[in-house]
Structure formats: C-alpha cells, structure tokens
Design a protein around this motif. Sequence first.
Motif, short mmCIF file in Angstrom:
data_model
loop_
_atom_site.label_atom_id
_atom_site.label_comp_id
_atom_site.label_asym_id
_atom_site.label_seq_id
_atom_site.Cartn_x
_atom_site.Cartn_y
_atom_site.Cartn_z
N PRO A 1 -4.28 -3.21 6.54
CA PRO A 1 -3.17 -3.51 5.62
C PRO A 1 -3.29 -4.87 4.94
CG PRO A 1 -2.34 -2.54 7.65
CD PRO A 1 -3.79 -2.81 7.88
N GLY A 2 -3.76 -5.88 5.68
CA GLY A 2 -3.91 -7.20 5.10
C GLY A 2 -4.91 -7.21 3.96
N PHE A 3 -6.02 -6.49 4.15
CA PHE A 3 -7.05 -6.40 3.10
C PHE A 3 -6.47 -5.75 1.85
CE2 PHE A 3 -10.14 -3.73 0.92
CZ PHE A 3 -11.09 -4.66 0.55
N HIS A 4 -5.81 -4.61 2.02
CA HIS A 4 -5.27 -3.90 0.87
C HIS A 4 -4.17 -4.69 0.16
CE1 HIS A 4 -7.24 -0.36 2.86
NE2 HIS A 4 -7.60 -0.19 1.60
N ALA A 5 -3.39 -5.43 0.94
CA ALA A 5 -2.35 -6.27 0.33
C ALA A 5 -2.99 -7.36 -0.53
CB ALA A 5 -1.47 -6.88 1.42
N LEU A 6 -4.07 -7.93 -0.05
CA LEU A 6 -4.76 -8.96 -0.82
C LEU A 6 -5.39 -8.37 -2.07
CD1 LEU A 6 -5.58 -11.90 -1.07
CD2 LEU A 6 -7.58 -11.41 0.37
N MET A 7 -5.99 -7.19 -1.96
CA MET A 7 -6.54 -6.52 -3.14
C MET A 7 -5.45 -6.26 -4.16
SD MET A 7 -9.85 -5.98 -3.30
CE MET A 7 -9.91 -4.67 -4.53
N ASP A 8 -4.29 -5.79 -3.71
CA ASP A 8 -3.18 -5.52 -4.63
C ASP A 8 -2.72 -6.79 -5.33
OD1 ASP A 8 -3.15 -2.82 -4.02
OD2 ASP A 8 -1.60 -3.00 -2.48
N ALA A 9 -2.74 -7.89 -4.60
CA ALA A 9 -2.29 -9.16 -5.17
C ALA A 9 -3.30 -9.73 -6.17
CB ALA A 9 -2.03 -10.17 -4.06
#
Length: 221
Positions: free
Chosen positions: A194-202
Amino acid sequence: MTDFELIRSKRRSLELRVLEDGTVQVRAPQRAPLRMVRDFVDSRRQWIADQQQRQATRPRQRWQDGEVLAWRGESLQMDVCEGRTRVVVSGPYLSVRVAEPDNELTVRTAVEGWMRRQAKPVFEDSIARQFDWFETAGFARPTLRIKKMRTRWGSLSARGYINLNIALLHYPPAALDYVVMHELCHLKHMDHGPGFHALMDARMPDWRQRKAVLEQPLFQP
C-alpha cells in the motif's frame, strides 16, 4: 508432461518463464527437488499454453527495407541501402546503411547499436526530470544500466542501480517515465504494498494509464 529448461541458482523461489520461441524455462533454487519443480510446471499448464499461444501469434519485427520500426510511440519506415554503416532518423524514415542490406542480422545489429546509443541520454533525462522529490527526501540518485530484458521493463537493485529495458524506446515517452517513476518509488518502498502504491499515486496520478500503454502489443524484436 510439459518439457522445460531448468536453471538452478541461489534464488529462494521458483520462477516460470515462456520465452519468445515458446520454450518453457524454470529457475529454481539449487536444492529444489526435481519432483517439486515438475509439479510446479504441471500446475501452470494452462498459463503456459496461453503464453505460448500469445508468443506464436505476436507479430515479429522484420529487419528489412520498407519495414516499420516503432520508435518512441511513432512509426519509422526503414530505408535500408548498401553503404558504410550508419543509422539516422530522417523525417518519417530510419535511414540504415550497412554493408549487407539483405542480411537481416546485419541490419538488426546496426539498428540495435544505434538504439543503445540513443538510450542513455533519453533514459538519463527521464531520471533527472523525476528525481527532485527523491533527492529532497534524502535518497541518492541510482546509476543507470541499460539492458535487454525478457520479462521486465525495469528494476532497482540494492546496490544502487536502476536497470531499464532498452525496448522502452519503442514506446511513448510517457510510458518510459512511468517505468522510471515506478523504480524510483522503490527507493522508499522495496515492495509493492500500500505504501508503494500511495507514493505512485502521489507522484504520478495517471500511472495506471501509462502502464496500460506497455501492455499493448508491438512488433517483437
């Protein structure tokens, strides 16, 4: 029983690949029992068949005069003639001069050599444009390595290298930027949680659309 090529290494898990010619390749730990490997292959029979069918129907790149080369999301028609080795873009054409213009291997070697020379500044530019946030966050800029990879668009090593597939040059710049951003985000999150995908989204809100571009079939080299 499906025939397969077995490659043993120091890896910890089993990995299955179907190569361009349909060959099934299994990478396995040094001490993995052969029966376990066979059971693993057998459990993936339908996936293997699907991949072999996909490879068989995928259009192949031809290295001849008049053929088309996908280049950064555009199409270049190859103009192949005899002459001293030289490759250059001229409008909608890729002008290729080689000693043996009827020899596809000779043409391919010349064009791929040209692509490799183009790749470094293009890839470095993508990294530079997207690295500011990561630099501010305290990360060191990874060192670029350009590779031909069968199954990955890119990877980030713990030793500080960002590996990018030279085949990315066939796709639009937005797709390359997605792969670079994906690997840079691994500086902070080495997994795909989840942390990786949140950073990608940001950092790249439209990354899913960019990723979809890489799933469109092109001519296979």
